[in-house]
Design a protein around this motif. Sequence first.
Motif, PDB file in Angstrom:
ATOM      1  N   VAL A 161       2.451 -12.099 -16.069  1.00  0.00           N
ATOM      2  CA  VAL A 161       2.459 -13.539 -15.808  1.00  0.00           C
ATOM      3  C   VAL A 161       3.173 -14.217 -16.969  1.00  0.00           C
ATOM      4  O   VAL A 161       2.762 -14.087 -18.125  1.00  0.00           O
ATOM      5  N   VAL A 162       4.240 -14.928 -16.662  1.00  0.00           N
ATOM      6  CA  VAL A 162       5.044 -15.586 -17.689  1.00  0.00           C
ATOM      7  C   VAL A 162       4.433 -16.953 -17.998  1.00  0.00           C
ATOM      8  O   VAL A 162       4.315 -17.794 -17.100  1.00  0.00           O
ATOM      9  N   PRO A 163       4.029 -17.191 -19.234  1.00  0.00           N
ATOM     10  CA  PRO A 163       3.400 -18.475 -19.576  1.00  0.00           C
ATOM     11  C   PRO A 163       4.378 -19.639 -19.535  1.00  0.00           C
ATOM     12  O   PRO A 163       5.555 -19.492 -19.871  1.00  0.00           O
ATOM     13  N   ASN A 164       3.866 -20.776 -19.085  1.00  0.00           N
ATOM     14  CA  ASN A 164       4.608 -22.057 -19.138  1.00  0.00           C
ATOM     15  C   ASN A 164       5.938 -22.037 -18.387  1.00  0.00           C
ATOM     16  O   ASN A 164       6.853 -22.795 -18.728  1.00  0.00           O
ATOM     17  N   ALA A 165       6.057 -21.193 -17.363  1.00  0.00           N
ATOM     18  CA  ALA A 165       7.319 -21.086 -16.630  1.00  0.00           C
ATOM     19  C   ALA A 165       7.130 -21.470 -15.167  1.00  0.00           C
ATOM     20  O   ALA A 165       6.051 -21.320 -14.605  1.00  0.00           O
ATOM     21  N   ARG A 168       0.826  -1.221   0.000  1.00  0.00           N
ATOM     22  CA  ARG A 168       0.000   0.000   0.000  1.00  0.00           C
ATOM     23  C   ARG A 168       0.853   1.262   0.000  1.00  0.00           C
ATOM     24  O   ARG A 168       0.451   2.294  -0.546  1.00  0.00           O
ATOM     25  N   ARG A 169       2.029   1.188   0.617  1.00  0.00           N
ATOM     26  CA  ARG A 169       2.898   2.367   0.708  1.00  0.00           C
ATOM     27  C   ARG A 169       3.774   2.547  -0.530  1.00  0.00           C
ATOM     28  O   ARG A 169       4.378   3.611  -0.694  1.00  0.00           O
ATOM     29  N   LEU A 170       3.864   1.545  -1.373  1.00  0.00           N
ATOM     30  CA  LEU A 170       4.732   1.643  -2.548  1.00  0.00           C
ATOM     31  C   LEU A 170       4.257   2.765  -3.475  1.00  0.00           C
ATOM     32  O   LEU A 170       3.129   2.729  -3.967  1.00  0.00           O
ATOM     33  N   SER A 171       5.143   3.723  -3.724  1.00  0.00           N
ATOM     34  CA  SER A 171       4.770   4.867  -4.566  1.00  0.00           C
ATOM     35  C   SER A 171       5.669   5.002  -5.782  1.00  0.00           C
ATOM     36  O   SER A 171       5.500   5.931  -6.573  1.00  0.00           O
ATOM     37  N   ILE A 172       6.632   4.107  -5.939  1.00  0.00           N
ATOM     38  CA  ILE A 172       7.570   4.160  -7.059  1.00  0.00           C
ATOM     39  C   ILE A 172       7.192   3.091  -8.084  1.00  0.00           C
ATOM     40  O   ILE A 172       6.428   2.178  -7.782  1.00  0.00           O
ATOM     41  N   PRO A 173       7.707   3.197  -9.316  1.00  0.00           N
ATOM     42  CA  PRO A 173       7.427   2.148 -10.311  1.00  0.00           C
ATOM     43  C   PRO A 173       7.801   0.773  -9.775  1.00  0.00           C
ATOM     44  O   PRO A 173       8.913   0.559  -9.288  1.00  0.00           O
ATOM     45  N   SER A 174       6.853  -0.163  -9.877  1.00  0.00           N
ATOM     46  CA  SER A 174       7.027  -1.489  -9.276  1.00  0.00           C
ATOM     47  C   SER A 174       6.552  -2.560 -10.245  1.00  0.00           C
ATOM     48  O   SER A 174       5.418  -2.517 -10.720  1.00  0.00           O
ATOM     49  N   LEU A 175       7.431  -3.513 -10.511  1.00  0.00           N
ATOM     50  CA  LEU A 175       7.118  -4.627 -11.407  1.00  0.00           C
ATOM     51  C   LEU A 175       6.897  -5.886 -10.582  1.00  0.00           C
ATOM     52  O   LEU A 175       7.708  -6.218  -9.705  1.00  0.00           O
ATOM     53  N   PHE A 176       5.813  -6.591 -10.877  1.00  0.00           N
ATOM     54  CA  PHE A 176       5.518  -7.866 -10.225  1.00  0.00           C
ATOM     55  C   PHE A 176       5.391  -8.928 -11.316  1.00  0.00           C
ATOM     56  O   PHE A 176       4.475  -8.855 -12.139  1.00  0.00           O
ATOM     57  N   VAL A 177       6.329  -9.866 -11.330  1.00  0.00           N
ATOM     58  CA  VAL A 177       6.305 -10.918 -12.340  1.00  0.00           C
ATOM     59  C   VAL A 177       5.997 -12.248 -11.666  1.00  0.00           C
ATOM     60  O   VAL A 177       6.662 -12.632 -10.698  1.00  0.00           O
ATOM     61  N   PHE A 178       4.984 -12.922 -12.170  1.00  0.00           N
ATOM     62  CA  PHE A 178       4.603 -14.242 -11.674  1.00  0.00           C
ATOM     63  C   PHE A 178       4.768 -15.242 -12.814  1.00  0.00           C
ATOM     64  O   PHE A 178       5.000 -14.868 -13.963  1.00  0.00           O
ATOM     65  N   ALA A 179       4.669 -16.523 -12.482  1.00  0.00           N
ATOM     66  CA  ALA A 179       4.884 -17.574 -13.487  1.00  0.00           C
ATOM     67  C   ALA A 179       3.741 -18.579 -13.447  1.00  0.00           C
ATOM     68  O   ALA A 179       3.293 -18.979 -12.368  1.00  0.00           O
ATOM     69  N   ASP A 180       3.287 -18.979 -14.621  1.00  0.00           N
ATOM     70  CA  ASP A 180       2.157 -19.900 -14.772  1.00  0.00           C
ATOM     71  C   ASP A 180       2.288 -21.151 -13.919  1.00  0.00           C
ATOM     72  O   ASP A 180       1.324 -21.605 -13.293  1.00  0.00           O
TER      73      ASP A 180
END
Length: 314
Positions: free
Chosen positions: A273-277, A231-243
């Motif tokens: 979301v990265v497919p097949n990973a 909630r406090r994050l105010s800077i550019p933030s990348l969240f990568v998940f995998a299938d």
Amino acid sequence: MRLFSALLVILSLLTFSVSAQEQLRTNITFESGEYTMHGELLLPVNRSNIPMIIFLVGAGENSSHRTLYKEFVEQNIEALFIEEGYGILYFDKRGIGESDGKWQRSGIYDRADDTKAAVNYLKSLDVVDPNRIGIVGHSQGGWVAQVVGSLYAQDVKAIASLAAPVFDTELHLTNIYYSEYICEGESEDKAFDKATKKAKSDINWVTWFPLKKAWRHLREISEFDPSSSLRRLSIPSLFVFADNDHMVYPGWALNSMNEIFDNNIPSHFTISVVPNANHDFKNIGMCASQEDVDSALYSDYFKTTFKSWILRNL
């Protein structure tokens, strides 16, 4: 043929020499409170105002850029960003390698303190651009990146959370155990019921009987919940998940995000979301054998997505 072979040898040596000149790798130390942290600094040569990536490894006694993460950082950090003029800082967690302290007695906020000390170290270097320091964390390291970004937005330009939970420790354990039961052939309902009970039992157990290092560490992080940091994050933030991630299901992660932000995820968050990973972003199924995982290749989709985001935001 001999002349041709000799020319090939000379060309390969020249290529190696040029490649070796592209980066300067140095062993470093810096202070974090009472602890001396050891790590490595990689810098592109003949550059100034260098943007920097601090990479944070996941949990466990063998998690280091020198060991468990060696292949990952070579292919997904160094190969992608040194050529673009970025520098990289790695450091071993407390009690790992030559770093002081004990990893099993360090929580997420302890790791965040050490990462802030690494940021301060980078800002003391003349060749570094102090306004372009980013934090990239994988697995538990992603939790740490989330915390650092939320606490030190004035010191960090962007964070990337790779295959890291966005929910609390108990649900994270449930996710891991659920995957194990599914891969053993249990039905979804039975697997979830067993996983939920086991996660609660383990957290209760380590509260009173942290007999092993891993259990002691689990006690340190058992109450961690990243929601306030997110909630406090105010800077550019990348969240990568995998299938096919057995530790962090993308569906569970997205549901958690929507609950935290009341279905209004911030515009400065990028979710992919990265497919097949799998958890390490290799092209392999969730229940694959370790032998197959070891021989699998890293996802080009992940590399392209990750690199392009870093180049845009850092």
